[in-house]
Enzyme design. Structure first.
Site, mmCIF file in Angstrom:
data_model
loop_
_atom_site.group_PDB
_atom_site.id
_atom_site.type_symbol
_atom_site.label_atom_id
_atom_site.label_comp_id
_atom_site.label_asym_id
_atom_site.label_seq_id
_atom_site.Cartn_x
_atom_site.Cartn_y
_atom_site.Cartn_z
ATOM 1 N N ASP A 178 0.850 -1.205 0.000
ATOM 2 C CA ASP A 178 0.000 0.000 0.000
ATOM 3 C C ASP A 178 0.880 1.247 0.000
ATOM 4 O O ASP A 178 0.600 2.229 -0.683
ATOM 5 C CB ASP A 178 -0.904 0.012 1.240
ATOM 6 N N HIS A 230 -4.800 -3.580 6.132
ATOM 7 C CA HIS A 230 -4.504 -3.798 4.717
ATOM 8 C C HIS A 230 -5.835 -4.141 4.036
ATOM 9 O O HIS A 230 -6.169 -5.300 3.809
ATOM 10 C CB HIS A 230 -3.495 -4.938 4.551
#
Ligand code: NAD
Length: 333
Positions: free
Chosen positions: A161, A189
Site C-alpha cells: 500500500d 490492509h
C-alpha cells in the site's frame, strides 16, 4: 541471521504460489554481504510438493552462490526448525459463495497451527512477516498461538500500500520518486486504510506546502491506493504478485538491516493502543528505527480531524475482526 555462519534460515509458506514465484529469484537482494547464504525452506500443502520440487530445480539452475540448502516440505516442523525469518504467504483464497467468516475460520486454522509450530521449533529471535490476507488478522491469530515469541516480532505487510501511495503521488505531480519520503499508511490492509500524505516530504519540504490543493490527496488519492489491488485483479484475473513480491523485499530489508538510517515507513505491528487502536491487534503505523536500533511506532503525530476519523474507522475494522476471531474460538485466551 546467525552471527557465526552468516546463514539466514528463511521459511516461505505458500511457496508454490504466484507471489513466491516472483519473490524467490530476488531473495539474494536481502543478503547483507556477498558471503551470506540462505537456508531456504519452501513450505506448501502436500498436493503442491511436486510444484515445490520443480521450484527447487529452477533455483538450482540459477547457480546462485547464496543458496546454501533448499528444503521442500509440507511438514511444519521441517519448515520452521531453527527458522530466523518466516514469510507467511500461504493461505486459503476466498472462493465463490464463501462468507468472510468462512475465510476467517479456514485461515484461522492455518495460522493457529503455524503459530504453534513457530513457537515450538523456530529460533528464539525469529521474525514473522504475514503477507496472506487478511494479513493483519492472520498475523494476530499466529501471534496469539505463539505464546513464547514476543509480540513485537510479528508483522503484517502494508508495504505494498505504501509503495502504491508513493507511485500515485509521483505520477500525479510529476515528482521524482526518490525524493519523496515519510509517506505512510495507517490501519488495515484493506480499502479502509489511510494514506497519511500530510507528513510526507519532497526534497525535505512538506508536500502539502509545495502542493496547495489538498483535495486530491484527501479524496481521489485515498481511493486510488485503496482500490489498486482490485484494479489489478480486474485486469489480471488474479491478485498482485510481482508488486507484492517487491514489497516483501522492501519490507524484509527493513526487518533485517537495522543499522541504516531510514525515514518513516509503514509496517503492521502489534499495537499497545497507540493512537486509539485496540491493544494487541496488528495495525499498520508509521514506524521508525530509534537511536537504539529498535523498530518503534512514530510518536506524537498530530493528526487532523479527518485523518483521525479515517484512521479510527480502519482501527475499528481490525478490532472487529479480532473480536470475531475470539467469538469463533480461533483465539481462546
Ligand atoms: P496463490 O494462490 O498463488 O498461492 C497461495 C499458495 O498458498 C498456494 O500454493 C497454496 O497451495 C498455498 N497454501 C494454502 N494453504 C497453505 C498452508 N496451510 N500452508 C502452506 N501453504 C499453503 O496466492 P498468491 O497470489 O501467492 O497470494 C498469496 C496471499 O497473499 C493471498 O492471501 C493474497 O491475498 C495475499 N496478498 C497479500 C498482499 C499484501 O499486500 N499483504 C498483496 C497481494 C496478495
Amino acid at each position: 541471521m546467525s552471527q557465526d555462519a552468516s546463514t539466514l534460515k528463511l521459511t516461505i509458506t505458500g511457496a508454490a504460489g504466484q507471489i513466491a514465484y516472483a519473490l524467490l529469484p530476488r531473495l539474494g537482494e536481502l543478503l547483507i554481504n556477498v558471503e551470506s547464504k540462505i537456508d531456504l525452506r519452501l513450505c506448501d500443502t502436500e498436493s503442491q510438493l511436486p510444484a515445490l520440487n520443480a521450484l527447487s530445480m529452477e533455483l538450482d539452475d540459477f547457480a546462485c552462490p547464496w543458496i546454501e540448502k533448499i528444503t521442500c516440505t509440507s511438514n511444519l516442523k521441517d519448515a520452521f526448525e531453527g527458522c530466523e525469518l518466516a514469510i507467511l504467504i500461504g493461505a486459503r483464497p476466498r472462493t465463490l459463495g464463501m462468507e468472510r467468516s468462512d475465510l476467517l475460520v479456514a485461515n484461522g486454522e492455518i495460522f493457529s497451527e503455524q503459530g504453534r509450530a513457530l513457537n515450538a521449533y523456530a529460533d528464539q529471535n525469529v521474525k514473522v512477516l504475514v503477507v496472506a490476507n487478511p494479513c493483519n488478522t492472520n498475523a494476530y491469530i499466529c501471534m496469539n498461538h505463539a505464546k513464547d515469541i514476543p509480540s513485537h516480532r510479528f508483522f503484517s505487510m502494508s508495504m505494498l500500500d505504501q509503495n502504491r501511495a508513493y507511485a500515485f503521488m509521483a505520477k500525479q505531480y510529476d515528482l521524482e520518486l526518490a525524493m519523496i519520503e515519510n509517506l505512510c499508511v495507517w490501519g488495515n490492509h484493506s480499502p479502509s486504510m489511510y494514506v497519511d500524505f500530510q507528513r510526507a516530504t519532497y526534497d525535505g519540504q512538506p508536500i502539502i506546502e509545495r502542493i496547495q490543493d489538498h483535495s486530491w490527496f484527501a479524496n481521489d488519492y485515498q481511493t486510488l491506493v485503496a482500490q489498486r489491488g482490485s484494479e489489478v485483479i480486474k485486469a489480471r484475473g488474479s491478485s498482485s504478485a510481482a508488486s507484492a513480491a517487491n514489497a516483501i523485499i522492501d519490507n524484509v530489508a527493513l526487518l533485517l538491516d537495522q543499522n541504516q538510517c531510514y525515514g518513516n515507513f509503514s509496517m503492521g505491528v502489534c499495537s499497545h493502543g497507540e493512537y486509539g487502536a485496540q491493544p494487541g491487534t496488528i495495525v499498520s503505523y508509521p514506524c521508525v528505527y530509534n537511536a537504539k536500533g529498535e523498530l518503534s511506532i512514530v510518536e506524537h503525530i498530530d493528526l487532523d480531524p479527518i485523518a483521525q476519523q479515517r484512521i479510527a474507522l480502519s482501527f475499528e475494522e481490525i478490532a472487529n475482526e479480532a473480536n470475531q476471531c475470539r467469538s469463533l474460538d480461533l483465539i481462546t485466551h
